[in-house]
Design an enzyme around this catalytic site. Structure first.
Site, PDB file in Angstrom:
ATOM      1  N   CYS A   1      -4.096  12.659  13.828  1.00 35.66           N
ATOM      2  CA  CYS A   1      -4.782  11.390  13.601  1.00 35.66           C
ATOM      3  C   CYS A   1      -4.616  10.544  14.860  1.00 35.66           C
ATOM      4  O   CYS A   1      -4.013  10.985  15.828  1.00 35.66           O
ATOM      5  CB  CYS A   1      -4.247  10.686  12.369  1.00 35.66           C
ATOM      6  SG  CYS A   1      -2.632   9.987  12.603  1.00 35.66           S
TER       7      CYS A   1
ATOM      8  N   ARG B   1       1.258  14.389  13.733  1.00 38.43           N
ATOM      9  CA  ARG B   1       1.673  14.178  12.345  1.00 38.43           C
ATOM     10  C   ARG B   1       1.633  15.439  11.474  1.00 38.43           C
ATOM     11  O   ARG B   1       0.837  15.533  10.526  1.00 38.43           O
ATOM     12  CB  ARG B   1       0.849  13.062  11.699  1.00 38.43           C
ATOM     13  CG  ARG B   1       1.016  11.757  12.424  1.00 38.43           C
ATOM     14  CD  ARG B   1       0.325  10.626  11.737  1.00 38.43           C
ATOM     15  NE  ARG B   1       1.055  10.116  10.578  1.00 38.43           N
ATOM     16  CZ  ARG B   1       0.666   9.061   9.879  1.00 38.43           C
ATOM     17  NH1 ARG B   1      -0.441   8.437  10.196  1.00 38.43           N
ATOM     18  NH2 ARG B   1       1.378   8.652   8.862  1.00 38.43           N
TER      19      ARG B   1
ATOM     20  N   ARG C   1      -8.306  -0.679   5.135  1.00 36.21           N
ATOM     21  CA  ARG C   1      -7.467   0.345   4.514  1.00 36.21           C
ATOM     22  C   ARG C   1      -6.147  -0.267   4.038  1.00 36.21           C
ATOM     23  O   ARG C   1      -5.576   0.213   3.058  1.00 36.21           O
ATOM     24  CB  ARG C   1      -7.142   1.460   5.519  1.00 36.21           C
ATOM     25  CG  ARG C   1      -8.296   2.376   5.835  1.00 36.21           C
ATOM     26  CD  ARG C   1      -7.819   3.537   6.681  1.00 36.21           C
ATOM     27  NE  ARG C   1      -6.535   4.008   6.184  1.00 36.21           N
ATOM     28  CZ  ARG C   1      -5.533   4.445   6.945  1.00 36.21           C
ATOM     29  NH1 ARG C   1      -5.660   4.501   8.235  1.00 36.21           N
ATOM     30  NH2 ARG C   1      -4.406   4.843   6.400  1.00 36.21           N
TER      31      ARG C   1
ATOM     32  N   LYS D   1       0.839  -1.211   0.000  1.00 36.63           N
ATOM     33  CA  LYS D   1       0.000   0.000   0.000  1.00 36.63           C
ATOM     34  C   LYS D   1       0.870   1.256   0.000  1.00 36.63           C
ATOM     35  O   LYS D   1       0.636   2.187  -0.773  1.00 36.63           O
ATOM     36  CB  LYS D   1      -0.897   0.000   1.246  1.00 36.63           C
ATOM     37  CG  LYS D   1      -1.554   1.331   1.543  1.00 36.63           C
ATOM     38  CD  LYS D   1      -2.410   1.283   2.787  1.00 36.63           C
ATOM     39  CE  LYS D   1      -1.691   1.557   4.076  1.00 36.63           C
ATOM     40  NZ  LYS D   1      -1.343   2.965   4.326  1.00 36.63           N
ATOM     41  N   ASN D   2       1.883   1.261   0.871  1.00 30.54           N
ATOM     42  CA  ASN D   2       2.691   2.475   1.016  1.00 30.54           C
ATOM     43  C   ASN D   2       3.631   2.717  -0.162  1.00 30.54           C
ATOM     44  O   ASN D   2       4.242   3.783  -0.250  1.00 30.54           O
ATOM     45  CB  ASN D   2       3.481   2.438   2.327  1.00 30.54           C
ATOM     46  CG  ASN D   2       2.588   2.707   3.522  1.00 30.54           C
ATOM     47  OD1 ASN D   2       1.398   3.008   3.366  1.00 30.54           O
ATOM     48  ND2 ASN D   2       3.151   2.586   4.720  1.00 30.54           N
TER      49      ASN D   2
ATOM     50  N   ASP E   1       5.140   0.501  11.920  1.00 30.28           N
ATOM     51  CA  ASP E   1       3.918  -0.140  11.434  1.00 30.28           C
ATOM     52  C   ASP E   1       3.819  -1.619  11.837  1.00 30.28           C
ATOM     53  O   ASP E   1       2.822  -2.274  11.525  1.00 30.28           O
ATOM     54  CB  ASP E   1       3.821  -0.025   9.899  1.00 30.28           C
ATOM     55  CG  ASP E   1       3.433   1.386   9.461  1.00 30.28           C
ATOM     56  OD1 ASP E   1       3.078   2.199  10.332  1.00 30.28           O
ATOM     57  OD2 ASP E   1       3.489   1.671   8.246  1.00 30.28           O
TER      58      ASP E   1
HETATM   59  C1  UD1 Z   1       4.672   6.882   6.485  1.00 33.66           C
HETATM   60  C2  UD1 Z   1       3.804   5.671   6.276  1.00 33.66           C
HETATM   61  C3  UD1 Z   1       3.264   5.158   7.603  1.00 33.66           C
HETATM   62  C4  UD1 Z   1       4.425   4.918   8.565  1.00 33.66           C
HETATM   63  C5  UD1 Z   1       5.323   6.132   8.671  1.00 33.66           C
HETATM   64  C6  UD1 Z   1       6.588   5.864   9.478  1.00 33.66           C
HETATM   65  C7  UD1 Z   1       2.872   6.015   4.062  1.00 33.66           C
HETATM   66  C8  UD1 Z   1       1.682   6.348   3.239  1.00 33.66           C
HETATM   67  N1  UD1 Z   1       2.706   6.045   5.387  1.00 33.66           N
HETATM   68  O1  UD1 Z   1       3.856   7.909   7.080  1.00 33.66           O
HETATM   69  O2  UD1 Z   1       2.550   3.957   7.367  1.00 33.66           O
HETATM   70  O3  UD1 Z   1       3.910   4.617   9.853  1.00 33.66           O
HETATM   71  O4  UD1 Z   1       5.750   6.547   7.355  1.00 33.66           O
HETATM   72  O5  UD1 Z   1       7.318   4.831   8.946  1.00 33.66           O
HETATM   73  O6  UD1 Z   1       3.931   5.700   3.539  1.00 33.66           O
HETATM   74  N2  UD1 Z   1       7.112  14.528  10.768  1.00 33.66           N
HETATM   75  C9  UD1 Z   1       7.208  15.878  11.052  1.00 33.66           C
HETATM   76  N3  UD1 Z   1       7.012  16.755  10.024  1.00 33.66           N
HETATM   77  C10 UD1 Z   1       6.736  16.361   8.752  1.00 33.66           C
HETATM   78  C11 UD1 Z   1       6.635  14.984   8.468  1.00 33.66           C
HETATM   79  C12 UD1 Z   1       6.827  14.089   9.505  1.00 33.66           C
HETATM   80  O7  UD1 Z   1       7.458  16.259  12.186  1.00 33.66           O
HETATM   81  O8  UD1 Z   1       6.566  17.219   7.881  1.00 33.66           O
HETATM   82  C13 UD1 Z   1       7.300  13.531  11.861  1.00 33.66           C
HETATM   83  C14 UD1 Z   1       6.030  12.708  12.121  1.00 33.66           C
HETATM   84  O9  UD1 Z   1       5.155  13.386  13.015  1.00 33.66           O
HETATM   85  C15 UD1 Z   1       6.603  11.451  12.722  1.00 33.66           C
HETATM   86  C16 UD1 Z   1       7.932  11.281  11.944  1.00 33.66           C
HETATM   87  O10 UD1 Z   1       8.245  12.579  11.411  1.00 33.66           O
HETATM   88  O11 UD1 Z   1       6.883  11.627  14.080  1.00 33.66           O
HETATM   89  C17 UD1 Z   1       7.888  10.291  10.812  1.00 33.66           C
HETATM   90  O12 UD1 Z   1       6.739  10.519  10.019  1.00 33.66           O
HETATM   91  P1  UD1 Z   1       6.706  10.218   8.451  1.00 33.66           P
HETATM   92  O13 UD1 Z   1       7.848   9.345   8.067  1.00 33.66           O
HETATM   93  O14 UD1 Z   1       6.549  11.500   7.716  1.00 33.66           O
HETATM   94  O15 UD1 Z   1       5.342   9.404   8.326  1.00 33.66           O
HETATM   95  P2  UD1 Z   1       4.389   9.412   7.087  1.00 33.66           P
HETATM   96  O16 UD1 Z   1       5.181   9.667   5.863  1.00 33.66           O
HETATM   97  O17 UD1 Z   1       3.195  10.266   7.366  1.00 33.66           O
END
Ligand code: UD1
Length: 422
Positions: free
Chosen positions: A120, A125, A402, A22-23, A310
């Site tokens: 969420c 996030r 999902r 999915k990701n 995850d």
């Molecule tokens: C993706 C995955 C999700 C997985 C996560 C971590 C997808 C669609 N989803 O989510 O399943 O659990 O990676 O492996 O691929 N952060 C910030 N600012 C930002 C972006 C992130 O502070 O702009 C922080 C987040 O709050 C979190 C950390 O960075 O604490 C990692 O998040 P991130 O890797 O961005 O997760 P997603 O990409 O949303």
């Protein structure tokens, strides 16, 4: 609302085909925006998140369709007639990964209007790094009425951007945007998840010039335009890890078709430390688990190649019935222990101290009615239900749909007593 009912206590034996990730599929679908040619994606999983992304892309004017093939579901996407640059609140609210259209839209159309996703179930996030990165690439960013408005009417310009925190979708958004920027972009401290490598390979097949794939520094030489391509979605390492733990938890033996050890290096080594036997075969992995020997092993979640957040909830279900204790520390998300009270209602012995949970293994979990709170939490309850004594009923299973394709069918084929009640 659908529920899942499980009668536990049956060791899983048989074979499970691992679906496309999915990701990986979600950013690959968003990548179609970067070209006016057709992008063909092979091995697309049948999941509600994929449906949500399809709906969003259709609203942007992307023509898409699916067909079955011997290699799995094939999706063809054409953004030849982009008609909108807005990702509305209703779609983004349902699926945070909708934010993946931001980078491609600014790069191709010069502007994007994407609803802010908000918090969420597993934490706040933010998407500040996506926005800072796009700003560094020359986009003008404003926030108004709950929307991000990004503009780069004269195009993006290559730059060096260092992520202060590793972000998976942040890396994907900037990687896609940079393919059409003028000059060279360096993404430093980029995420190294296999799904990013899969996306970069697809972009290169479309004519992008990306090097450093698989490392934490991605170098992107911008090009004028991208072509169509045909590309396969990588196997879902989270699904593979989940079913490996399901086999381990029930003391069963399961072949995971399409699973790859190199996609789950840390999970594999921790499973082995816990007493699970893993054997790599030509077309997958065999997981063989004598239940009575399962040992408690400590885990800390980390960006790839570390242990995936995850899989944290599933590991907790596994450790609930292991011999001895296990300390599970969550370092990626601040509120990802929502499954703890539910597992405790099934008889698990878990105490949470800040970002760590101490799991003391018990000899038997007991079936109970429980509630799913997010995608991975819900599958951890399925795992617990598989080994629990008696009947477990899981509510709010739309979370499960999902991200897990045909979960009941796959588990039933290995002997589990599991059914969906509509
Ligand atoms: C993706 C995955 C999700 C997985 C996560 C971590 C997808 C669609 N989803 O989510 O399943 O659990 O990676 O492996 O691929 N952060 C910030 N600012 C930002 C972006 C992130 O502070 O702009 C922080 C987040 O709050 C979190 C950390 O960075 O604490 C990692 O998040 P991130 O890797 O961005 O997760 P997603 O990409 O949303």
């Amino acid at each position: 609302m659908d529920k899942i009912m499980i009668k536990g206590g049956i060791p899983l034996t048989g074979s499970i085909k691992i679906s496309g990730a999915k990701n990986a599929a979600l950013p690959l679908m968003a990548a179609c925006i970067l070209t006016d040619k057709t992008l063909e994606l092979i091995n697309i999983p049948d999941l509600s998140d994929i449906e949500s992304m399809s709906e969003l892309l259709s609203q942007l004017g992307v023509a898409l369709g699916c067909k079955e093939s011997s290699q799995g579901r094939v999706m063809c996407l054409s953004a030849n007639n982009l008609s909108s640059t807005t990702a509305p609140y209703d779609v983004v609210r349902k699926m945070r990964a909708s934010v993946l259209v931001l980078g491609p839209l600014v790069a191709r159309a010069g502007e994007a209007h994407v609803s802010l996703p908000g918090g969420c179930a597993i934490g706040t996030r933010p998407i500040d790094l996506h926005l800072k990165g796009l700003e560094a690439l020359g986009a003008e960013i404003t926030l108004e009425d709950g929307y991000v408005h990004a503009k780069a009417l004269k195009g993006l310009v290559g730059t060096t951007f260092t992520f202060p925190t590793v972000s998976v979708t942040g890396t994907e958004n900037l990687l896609m945007a940079a393919t059409l920027a003028e000059g060279q972009t360096r993404l430093v401290n980029a995420a190294r998840e296999p799904e990013i490598g899969n996306l970069a390979q697809c972009l290169n097949a479309m004519g992008a010039k990306i090097t450093g794939i698989g490392t934490d520094t991605l170098l992107i030489e911008g090009v004028e335009s991208l072509n169509g391509a045909s590309h396969s979605v990588v196997a879902d390492r989270i699904e593979a890890g989940t079913y490996a733990m399901a086999a381990a938890l029930t003391g069963g033996k399961v072949q995971l078709k399409g699973a790859r050890l190199d996609l789950i290096p840390t999970v594999a080594s921790l499973l082995q430390q816990a007493g699970v036997i893993l054997k790599e075969e030509e077309d997958g992995l065999v997981v063989d688990a004598p239940l009575e020997h399962l040992q408690g092993v400590d885990v800390m979640t980390e960006p790839f190649p570390g242990f995936a957040t995850d899989l944290q909830a599933q590991w907790m279900a596994l450790m609930s019935v292991a011999n001895g204790a296990s300390m599970i520390t969550e370092t990626i998300f601040e509120n990802r222990f929502m499954h703890v009270p539910e597992l405790c209602r099934m008889g698990a012995n878990i105490t949470v101290h800040g970002s760590s949970a101490l799991v003391r293994g018990v000899s038997q979990l007991k079936g109970a009615p429980v509630m799913a709170t997010d995608l991975r939490a819900s599958v951890s309850l399925v795992l617990a239900g598989l080994v629990a004594d008696g009947e477990t009923v899981i509510n709010r299973v739309y979370h499960l749909d999902r991200g897990y394709e045909s979960v009941e069918e796959k588990l039933r084929a290995c002997g589990a007593d599991i059914q969906r009640i509509r």
